[in-house]
Design an enzyme around this catalytic site. Structure first.
Site, PDB file in Angstrom:
ATOM      1  N   SER A 137      -0.335  -0.570  -4.371  1.00 50.24           N
ATOM      2  CA  SER A 137       0.559   0.391  -3.724  1.00 50.24           C
ATOM      3  C   SER A 137       1.046  -0.196  -2.416  1.00 50.24           C
ATOM      4  O   SER A 137       0.351  -1.014  -1.787  1.00 50.24           O
ATOM      5  CB  SER A 137      -0.178   1.705  -3.459  1.00 50.24           C
TER       6      SER A 137
ATOM      7  N   TYR B  36      -7.869   5.880  -0.448  1.00 44.45           N
ATOM      8  CA  TYR B  36      -6.888   5.300  -1.365  1.00 44.45           C
ATOM      9  C   TYR B  36      -6.311   4.006  -0.782  1.00 44.45           C
ATOM     10  O   TYR B  36      -6.213   2.989  -1.484  1.00 44.45           O
ATOM     11  CB  TYR B  36      -5.769   6.310  -1.626  1.00 44.45           C
TER      12      TYR B  36
END
Length: 298
Positions: free
Chosen positions: A172, A186
């Protein structure tokens, strides 16, 4: 900021764009075909993983779809088979190493040698780190980072033995430039997924096994349900097309869309006050569906 350092940063800017123009004009990277390969995709029951399975299958590959949901993954595989593609379904909880080992053993016994590994499975809880239990933090890191390391540990030796293969982590942009919001766990997992492949790429640079980290902006999947307006997500098809092109060109990092590459570069060379101002806007995670997932992990 040191004036000399600031001057050097701005001198880098035209050089960066010059190299970008040179690359796009001459496409000096290889562009290998990907067909007749065995492609293993984790988290393939829906969203990005299912789209990877569809596009790789249409390119003439055998896709091995792995997901924790038996119903979802078998549905994806059934659709691919109806379209005339070669596909196999596996139900597996990636947080349990013995289940991943079982899939690896089954594939090996059936003569399926994976040459493209797509570590796609992920989870986002959207909770403050100070409000999470140790079990919840460990679950997040296991899905987003450790499970990918485990699949690499199992399938990489076969690739090295054949001197052929490609390992891909779907990471990401938040692993490269963390934003405001309740996503500390995350960001940590995705940053680890990126840097793990960078190290493996350096370690095995003398081989024909390649490593690519795919770093998208937000993608319209169930993973970000509830915060679509906050994130302006792209469609899975757009991400997967760009990712496969990056794999074919053997890139180390693929940032999608192209605009985030420019933003990332500017943030890297910007003085700290400018970066702080960029991060001032705080997205609203109150409606994020990940909160409900968090309640299931105690």
């Amino acid at each position: 900021m040191d004036p000399v350092a600031l001057l050097l940063a701005f001198l880098r800017l035209p050089l960066y764009f010059l190299l970008e123009v040179f690359y796009f004009l001459f496409r000096c990277r290889p562009c290998k075909p990907i067909s007749n390969q065995h492609v293993l995709i984790t988290g393939a029951g829906q969203g990005i993983g299912a789209e990877f399975a569809r596009q790789f299958a249409e390119m003439g590959n055998t896709v091995h779809c792995l997901d924790i949901s038996k119903e979802l993954v078998e549905g994806v595989v059934a659709g691919l088979r109806e379209a005339g593609h070669s596909a196999h379904a596996y139900t597996c909880d990636l947080t349990k190493s013995e289940e991943v080992e079982k899939v690896h053993k089954e594939m090996t016994e059936n003569g399926h040698v994976v040459t493209v590994l797509i570590n796609n499975a992920g989870v986002v809880f959207g909770a403050n780190i100070e409000d999470m239990s140790l079990t919840q933090i460990q679950h997040s890191l296991t899905v987003n980072l450790v499970s990918g390391l485990w699949t690499i540990k199992l399938f990489l030796p076969q690739m090295l033995a054949m001197d052929q293969g490609h390992v891909v982590n779907i990471a990401s942009m938040l692993g490269l430039m963390p934003l405001q919001g309740q996503i500390t766990d995350y960001c940590a997992g995705k940053a680890g997924a990126i840097h793990a492949l960078a190290q493996l790429r350096n370690q095995h640079a003398h081989t024909n096994v390649h490593f690519t980290a795919v770093c998208p902006w937000f993608v319209r999947t169930k993973l970000i349900a509830g915060i679509e307006k906050e994130t302006n997500p792209m469609e899975p098809e757009e991400l997967v097309r760009a990712a496969i092109q990056g794999i074919r060109e053997e890139k180390d990092v693929v940032m999608v869309p192209d605009s985030v590459r420019f933003i990332h570069f500017l943030l890297k060379i910007s003085p700290l006050p400018i970066r702080d101002a960029f991060y001032k806007k705080k997205p609203d995670f109150t409606k994020f569906v990940g909160h409900k997932l968090l309640e299931k992990v105690q």
